[in-house]
Design an enzyme around this catalytic site. Structure first.
Site, PDB file in Angstrom:
ATOM      1  N   GLY A  71       0.483  -0.688  -0.064  1.00  0.00           N
ATOM      2  CA  GLY A  71      -0.129  -0.491   0.127  1.00  0.00           C
ATOM      3  C   GLY A  71       0.629   1.188   0.050  1.00  0.00           C
ATOM      4  O   GLY A  71       0.272   2.273  -0.944  1.00  0.00           O
ATOM      5  N   THR A  72       1.852   1.055   0.901  1.00  0.00           N
ATOM      6  CA  THR A  72       2.657   2.740   0.954  1.00  0.00           C
ATOM      7  C   THR A  72       3.405   3.228  -0.477  1.00  0.00           C
ATOM      8  O   THR A  72       3.509   3.625  -1.442  1.00  0.00           O
ATOM      9  CB  THR A  72       3.850   1.970   2.090  1.00  0.00           C
ATOM     10  N   GLN A 178      -7.959   0.137   3.382  1.00  0.00           N
ATOM     11  CA  GLN A 178      -8.895  -1.075   4.390  1.00  0.00           C
ATOM     12  C   GLN A 178     -10.512  -0.607   3.604  1.00  0.00           C
ATOM     13  O   GLN A 178     -11.236  -1.501   4.320  1.00  0.00           O
ATOM     14  CB  GLN A 178      -9.125   0.364   5.430  1.00  0.00           C
ATOM     15  N   GLY A 199      -2.334  -6.496  -0.058  1.00  0.00           N
ATOM     16  CA  GLY A 199      -2.340  -7.943   0.589  1.00  0.00           C
ATOM     17  C   GLY A 199      -2.221  -8.307   1.914  1.00  0.00           C
ATOM     18  O   GLY A 199      -3.657  -8.852   2.186  1.00  0.00           O
ATOM     19  N   HIS A 200      -1.799  -7.406   2.478  1.00  0.00           N
ATOM     20  CA  HIS A 200      -1.918  -7.744   3.890  1.00  0.00           C
ATOM     21  C   HIS A 200      -3.141  -7.743   4.932  1.00  0.00           C
ATOM     22  O   HIS A 200      -3.472  -8.072   5.918  1.00  0.00           O
ATOM     23  CB  HIS A 200      -0.247  -7.956   4.490  1.00  0.00           C
ATOM     24  N   THR A 236      12.178  -7.148 -10.679  1.00  0.00           N
ATOM     25  CA  THR A 236      11.531  -8.917 -11.080  1.00  0.00           C
ATOM     26  C   THR A 236      10.722  -8.669 -10.471  1.00  0.00           C
ATOM     27  O   THR A 236       9.787  -8.490  -9.291  1.00  0.00           O
ATOM     28  CB  THR A 236      12.827  -9.900 -10.785  1.00  0.00           C
ATOM     29  N   CYS A 324       2.990   7.065  21.461  1.00  0.00           N
ATOM     30  CA  CYS A 324       3.764   7.177  22.123  1.00  0.00           C
ATOM     31  C   CYS A 324       4.439   7.980  20.881  1.00  0.00           C
ATOM     32  O   CYS A 324       4.988   8.457  19.971  1.00  0.00           O
ATOM     33  CB  CYS A 324       5.486   6.744  22.635  1.00  0.00           C
TER      34      CYS A 324
END
Ligand SMILES: *Cc1c(COP(=O)(O)O)cnc(C)c1O
Length: 398
Positions: A71-72, A178, A199-200, A236, A324
């Site tokens: 996604g990034t 999302q 994917g994750h 690749t 934090c």
């Protein structure tokens, strides 16, 4: 005891069927799809199949899908592509509640002389579309607005946003990481130029994602090198992960109904049960326009991190809306943008469910969490600080 995992907006379990599909490409079929020999060449048909599976989930064309490393990368690629293709335009529009993969690119661009408009949200986490309309300028290169918020699950009205932006001929990107797999997305009727997914977040592997680029939309590659992905993303191919993402997309399409019935029902049972059992608890984010798997609840006068730690003792994994930063506990940028009062914002917990959860797990949380909150409130340092500023205290999380 296995973990009760309610942190699916952070990452998801790989579906066993996805893993099964991936395995041969990590063992026997390791050929390079670009090779001239059969051993390599046979792999490329599996990549083509994954591209079809993903296109089918989004009702897009297979050649509109570019595989990326997540996604990034998709978010970065979309933004830099739009800017590079329109060198005269120095203005971008986004929102204050985006993922860091958008916000930190925008901050970096500001340092390089770009002008960024950050649209705010109201107390429900919703945008003012008139503000968007008014922000569009002749030198606006790109509007980038997420489809659904990772922290609250609030869904933005992407069809209305697209109408406003495309009427003015401005390029539009949506971070749909999302939303994909949780709500139906039809790119034949939704005129965005670019769309990011990962994917994750849909029970596929980590380190793989895709960028949808509408046919005819200008595009400039972010990664240059070999001719992979028709020269649009060099490197690749991550064959096993691409195959896994394809399978994950196919399964997401098949599970869409479960997501909006079974998963939604579990989420609602959890939410209603917690609100009923725990006084001074509120839902963050609009409950009408929301992902079926997400609830973000604030418990007044308690610390999110403390709740997480105590839940961890029962093997319950969720996530907190505060993080934090600079040595003190700051509420998340999303809750701050919504103006959630700090006595509530500090005690916010996000539960994000998936089709791998069950009613038994909901029952356990409904049994344990009210007790946890009760105990924490008894020792809360915030008790007598109604309306006061957040005390600066040392950070205890890493
Ligand atoms: C997880 C997430 C990303 C980043 O995706 P990665 O594949 O982890 O790089 C981007 N945007 C949103 C909204 C996300 O939830």
């Amino acid at each position: 005891m296995t973990t009760i995992y309610f942190d699916n907006n952070a990452t998801t379990k790989i579906d066993p069927l996805v893993l099964k599909e991936m395995m041969p490409f990590l063992t026997d079929y390791y050929g390079n799809p670009s090779s001239m020999h059969k051993f390599g060449g046979q792999v490329s048909s599996h990549i083509a199949r994954a591209r079809h599976q993903l296109a089918s989930l989004l009702n897009a064309q297979p050649d509109e899908i570019i595989f990326t490393a997540g996604g990034t990368e998709s978010d970065n690629t979309a933004i830099y592509s739009a800017l590079e293709a329109q060198p005269g335009k120095k203005h971008l529009i986004t929102t204050r509640v985006e993922h860091p993969a958008i916000l930190n690119v925008c901050r970096h661009l500001e340092q390089r002389g770009y002008d960024i408009t950050y649209l705010g949200v109201d107390e429900k986490g919703l945008l003012d579309l008139e503000e968007l309309r008014a922000a569009l300028r002749p030198d606006t290169a790109l509007v980038t607005i997420m489809y659904a918020n990772s922290e609250t699950g609030v869904i933005f009205p992407m069809h209305e946003i697209a109408k406003i932006v495309k009427e003015r001929g401005v390029m539009l990107h949506t971070d749909a990481v999302q939303a994909v797999g949780k709500i139906p997305i039809n790119l034949e009727t939704l005129p965005v130029d670019y769309l990011s997914l990962s994917g994750h977040k849909i029970h596929g592997p980590k380190g793989i994602g895709a960028l949808y680029v509408r046919k005819g939309a200008t595009f400039r590659p972010h990664m240059r090198g070999g001719h992979q992905e028709h020269g649009r993303r060099a490197g690749t191919e991550n064959t096993a992960s691409i195959v896994g993402l394809g399978k994950a997309a196919e399964l997401a399409q098949l599970s869409m109904e479960i997501e909006n019935t079974g998963v939604k029902h579990m989420r609602d049972t959890l939410e209603k049960g917690l609100l009923k059992a725990i006084p001074e608890s509120i839902i963050n984010g609009d409950t009408e326009s929301r992902l079926p798997n997400t609830t973000n609840i604030s418990f007044k006068h308690v610390e999110g991190e403390a709740i997480l730690l105590m839940m961890d003792g029962f093997e319950i994994a969720a996530s907190s809306g505060s993080a934090c930063t600079s040595g003190s506990l700051e509420p998340s940028h999303v809750l701050r943008a919504m103006g959630v009062p700090f006595t509530y914002a500090h005690g916010s917990i996000r539960f994000s469910l998936s089709r791998f959860n069950d009613d038994k797990e909901i029952k356990i949380v409904l049994k344990e969490l009210p007790e946890i909150i009760k105990r924490l409130r008894e020792i809360s340092p915030y008790k007598d600080e109604e309306g006061a500023e957040a005390p600066k205290r040392p950070c205890t999380c890493s």
